[in-house]
Design a protein around this motif. Sequence first.
Motif, PDB file in Angstrom:
ATOM      1  N   ASP A  94       1.152  -0.952   0.009  1.00 53.93           N
ATOM      2  CA  ASP A  94      -0.182  -0.168   0.595  1.00 53.93           C
ATOM      3  C   ASP A  94       0.907   1.100   0.174  1.00 53.93           C
ATOM      4  O   ASP A  94       0.278   2.020  -0.192  1.00 53.93           O
ATOM      5  CB  ASP A  94      -1.057  -0.282   1.195  1.00 53.93           C
ATOM      6  N   HIS A  95       1.793   1.379   0.629  1.00 50.57           N
ATOM      7  CA  HIS A  95       3.266   2.172   0.726  1.00 50.57           C
ATOM      8  C   HIS A  95       3.922   2.348  -0.551  1.00 50.57           C
ATOM      9  O   HIS A  95       4.369   3.841  -0.999  1.00 50.57           O
ATOM     10  CB  HIS A  95       3.599   2.534   1.808  1.00 50.57           C
ATOM     11  N   LYS A  96       4.402   1.809  -1.317  1.00 44.95           N
ATOM     12  CA  LYS A  96       5.322   1.284  -2.032  1.00 44.95           C
ATOM     13  C   LYS A  96       4.494   1.765  -3.064  1.00 44.95           C
ATOM     14  O   LYS A  96       5.536   2.027  -3.979  1.00 44.95           O
ATOM     15  CB  LYS A  96       6.067   0.113  -2.526  1.00 44.95           C
ATOM     16  N   CYS A 126       6.467  14.505   0.002  1.00 49.36           N
ATOM     17  CA  CYS A 126       4.326  14.904  -0.373  1.00 49.36           C
ATOM     18  C   CYS A 126       4.177  13.563  -0.466  1.00 49.36           C
ATOM     19  O   CYS A 126       3.474  13.839  -0.296  1.00 49.36           O
ATOM     20  CB  CYS A 126       5.069  15.497  -1.333  1.00 49.36           C
ATOM     21  N   GLY A 127       4.972  12.406  -0.899  1.00 45.97           N
ATOM     22  CA  GLY A 127       3.980  10.763  -1.003  1.00 45.97           C
ATOM     23  C   GLY A 127       4.155  10.525  -0.134  1.00 45.97           C
ATOM     24  O   GLY A 127       3.071  10.414   0.958  1.00 45.97           O
ATOM     25  N   ASN A 128       4.748  10.682   1.109  1.00 50.48           N
ATOM     26  CA  ASN A 128       4.680  10.109   2.500  1.00 50.48           C
ATOM     27  C   ASN A 128       4.129  11.281   3.532  1.00 50.48           C
ATOM     28  O   ASN A 128       3.068  10.654   4.405  1.00 50.48           O
ATOM     29  CB  ASN A 128       5.761  10.232   3.860  1.00 50.48           C
ATOM     30  N   HIS A 144      -1.720  10.696   5.915  1.00 47.62           N
ATOM     31  CA  HIS A 144      -3.366  11.767   5.923  1.00 47.62           C
ATOM     32  C   HIS A 144      -4.166  10.530   5.371  1.00 47.62           C
ATOM     33  O   HIS A 144      -4.993  10.728   6.517  1.00 47.62           O
ATOM     34  CB  HIS A 144      -2.987  13.187   5.350  1.00 47.62           C
ATOM     35  N   PHE A 145      -3.886  10.096   4.281  1.00 49.73           N
ATOM     36  CA  PHE A 145      -5.288   9.731   4.002  1.00 49.73           C
ATOM     37  C   PHE A 145      -4.981   7.703   4.533  1.00 49.73           C
ATOM     38  O   PHE A 145      -6.079   7.676   4.545  1.00 49.73           O
ATOM     39  CB  PHE A 145      -5.011   9.026   2.256  1.00 49.73           C
ATOM     40  N   PHE A 146      -4.011   7.629   5.075  1.00 48.67           N
ATOM     41  CA  PHE A 146      -4.386   6.107   5.840  1.00 48.67           C
ATOM     42  C   PHE A 146      -3.288   6.258   6.808  1.00 48.67           C
ATOM     43  O   PHE A 146      -2.272   6.096   7.166  1.00 48.67           O
ATOM     44  CB  PHE A 146      -2.766   5.111   4.723  1.00 48.67           C
ATOM     45  N   PRO A 147      -3.998   6.908   8.212  1.00 47.63           N
ATOM     46  CA  PRO A 147      -3.863   7.603   9.488  1.00 47.63           C
ATOM     47  C   PRO A 147      -2.966   5.760  10.563  1.00 47.63           C
ATOM     48  O   PRO A 147      -2.485   6.418  10.620  1.00 47.63           O
ATOM     49  CB  PRO A 147      -4.606   7.667  10.499  1.00 47.63           C
ATOM     50  N   VAL A 148      -4.468   5.131   9.582  1.00 49.11           N
ATOM     51  CA  VAL A 148      -3.281   3.755  10.440  1.00 49.11           C
ATOM     52  C   VAL A 148      -3.873   2.832   9.450  1.00 49.11           C
ATOM     53  O   VAL A 148      -4.685   2.875   9.168  1.00 49.11           O
ATOM     54  CB  VAL A 148      -4.406   3.638  11.514  1.00 49.11           C
ATOM     55  N   ARG A 157     -14.339   6.340   5.036  1.00 49.75           N
ATOM     56  CA  ARG A 157     -16.084   6.972   4.729  1.00 49.75           C
ATOM     57  C   ARG A 157     -16.658   5.919   3.872  1.00 49.75           C
ATOM     58  O   ARG A 157     -15.978   5.203   2.494  1.00 49.75           O
ATOM     59  CB  ARG A 157     -16.158   8.299   4.104  1.00 49.75           C
ATOM     60  N   ASN A 158     -17.244   5.512   3.968  1.00 47.26           N
ATOM     61  CA  ASN A 158     -18.538   3.896   3.487  1.00 47.26           C
ATOM     62  C   ASN A 158     -17.866   2.785   3.317  1.00 47.26           C
ATOM     63  O   ASN A 158     -17.855   1.760   2.690  1.00 47.26           O
ATOM     64  CB  ASN A 158     -19.050   4.238   2.231  1.00 47.26           C
ATOM     65  N   TYR A 159     -16.258   2.564   4.143  1.00 46.84           N
ATOM     66  CA  TYR A 159     -15.589   2.003   4.421  1.00 46.84           C
ATOM     67  C   TYR A 159     -14.536   1.831   2.902  1.00 46.84           C
ATOM     68  O   TYR A 159     -14.425   0.285   2.471  1.00 46.84           O
ATOM     69  CB  TYR A 159     -16.115   0.240   4.688  1.00 46.84           C
ATOM     70  N   THR A 160     -15.073   2.632   2.055  1.00 48.62           N
ATOM     71  CA  THR A 160     -14.460   2.297   0.739  1.00 48.62           C
ATOM     72  C   THR A 160     -13.326   3.280   0.552  1.00 48.62           C
ATOM     73  O   THR A 160     -12.431   4.210   0.629  1.00 48.62           O
ATOM     74  CB  THR A 160     -15.326   2.353  -0.529  1.00 48.62           C
ATOM     75  N   LEU A 161     -12.342   2.754  -0.400  1.00 51.15           N
ATOM     76  CA  LEU A 161     -11.199   3.598  -0.762  1.00 51.15           C
ATOM     77  C   LEU A 161     -11.682   3.995  -1.959  1.00 51.15           C
ATOM     78  O   LEU A 161     -11.374   3.613  -3.150  1.00 51.15           O
ATOM     79  CB  LEU A 161     -10.094   3.002  -0.687  1.00 51.15           C
ATOM     80  N   PRO A 162     -11.201   5.303  -2.833  1.00 51.59           N
ATOM     81  CA  PRO A 162     -11.077   6.018  -4.132  1.00 51.59           C
ATOM     82  C   PRO A 162      -9.609   5.764  -4.730  1.00 51.59           C
ATOM     83  O   PRO A 162      -8.962   5.248  -3.846  1.00 51.59           O
ATOM     84  CB  PRO A 162     -11.120   7.584  -3.353  1.00 51.59           C
ATOM     85  N   ARG A 163     -10.169   5.699  -6.152  1.00 48.00           N
ATOM     86  CA  ARG A 163      -8.995   5.608  -6.405  1.00 48.00           C
ATOM     87  C   ARG A 163      -8.711   6.586  -6.537  1.00 48.00           C
ATOM     88  O   ARG A 163      -6.418   6.131  -7.043  1.00 48.00           O
ATOM     89  CB  ARG A 163      -9.602   5.339  -8.004  1.00 48.00           C
ATOM     90  N   VAL A 164      -8.273   8.011  -6.445  1.00 43.28           N
ATOM     91  CA  VAL A 164      -7.628   8.875  -6.943  1.00 43.28           C
ATOM     92  C   VAL A 164      -8.188  10.250  -5.258  1.00 43.28           C
ATOM     93  O   VAL A 164      -8.819   9.886  -5.249  1.00 43.28           O
ATOM     94  CB  VAL A 164      -7.545  10.314  -7.920  1.00 43.28           C
ATOM     95  N   VAL A 165      -7.337  10.107  -4.795  1.00 40.52           N
ATOM     96  CA  VAL A 165      -6.924  11.447  -4.037  1.00 40.52           C
ATOM     97  C   VAL A 165      -6.368  12.784  -3.739  1.00 40.52           C
ATOM     98  O   VAL A 165      -5.272  12.403  -4.933  1.00 40.52           O
ATOM     99  CB  VAL A 165      -6.700  11.070  -2.633  1.00 40.52           C
TER     100      VAL A 165
END
Length: 276
Positions: A47-49, A60-62, A67-71, A154-162
């Motif tokens: 997920d991070h790589k 910037c990427g880190n 921010h989008f994956f706090p845990v 939110r809604n237990y889903t992940l967007p494709r682009v943030v």
Amino acid sequence: MNWEVFEGLLSGVNKYSTAFGRVWLSLIFIFRLLVYVVAAERVWSDDHKDFDCNTRQPGCGNVCFDHFFPVSHIRLWALQLILVTCPSLLVIMHVAYREAKQQRHRAAGGDDCRHIYLNPGKKRGGLWWTYLLSLVFKAGVDVVFLYIFYHFYRNYTLPRVVKCELPPCPNVVDCFISRPTEKNIFTLFMVVTACVCVVLSLVEAAYLIGKRCHECLLAGGGEGRRHSQDGTLSCAEPAGTGGQVFHGADYKPPTASIPPTASSPDTLPEEEVALP
């Protein structure tokens, strides 16, 4: 991990559980633990790589990933599984404490001494409360983690682009999540299984409470029947009176007329009285 010890723990939990508890244990072991170990951990390993942003600004990427994956999902699920399975181990420890206490009592008083517990694994007294509280705790843990997942994602889903504009990013940058569809499928699967486990825990708790209330009502009904039988015996003739009926001091027995007999002089016929 020693699988023999793990198998012993599972057999102990299965032995002292109700039918609902066995179904709950199957869901935990097959649909959550095995899916976590076999598939989910590999899905989130990159997920991070593979979190790519359209900028080369260092850091910037880190910052955007944090921010989008706090845990991470995988770490939250690991913590959730640990906390959910701990109360079942407490029930096994309570039963083991009862068995050790009974063995010490028999060692002190001999084999002919009275047993403290007829069945140490029977859910009565303190063990009943331990089992009930473990069900409430397991349901509470799953509900809390479901809220945490909903709060973070939110809604237990992940967007494709943030879109991220946190410093040190020079402007609004687009970041792309690795395999969002596959992660959403596993996330929804784990959420649904957690909801089913919550329902099973609540149903099992309601079953235990209802069964206990039913036993108390049956015991109260038995006491009432014994009292009613005692009252019926007290209203009947006392045993050992020989059919006699006792009356008060002011009771006067009824007088009965005695028919005249031939042996009595007062009852001679009128012809005999007239003779000289």
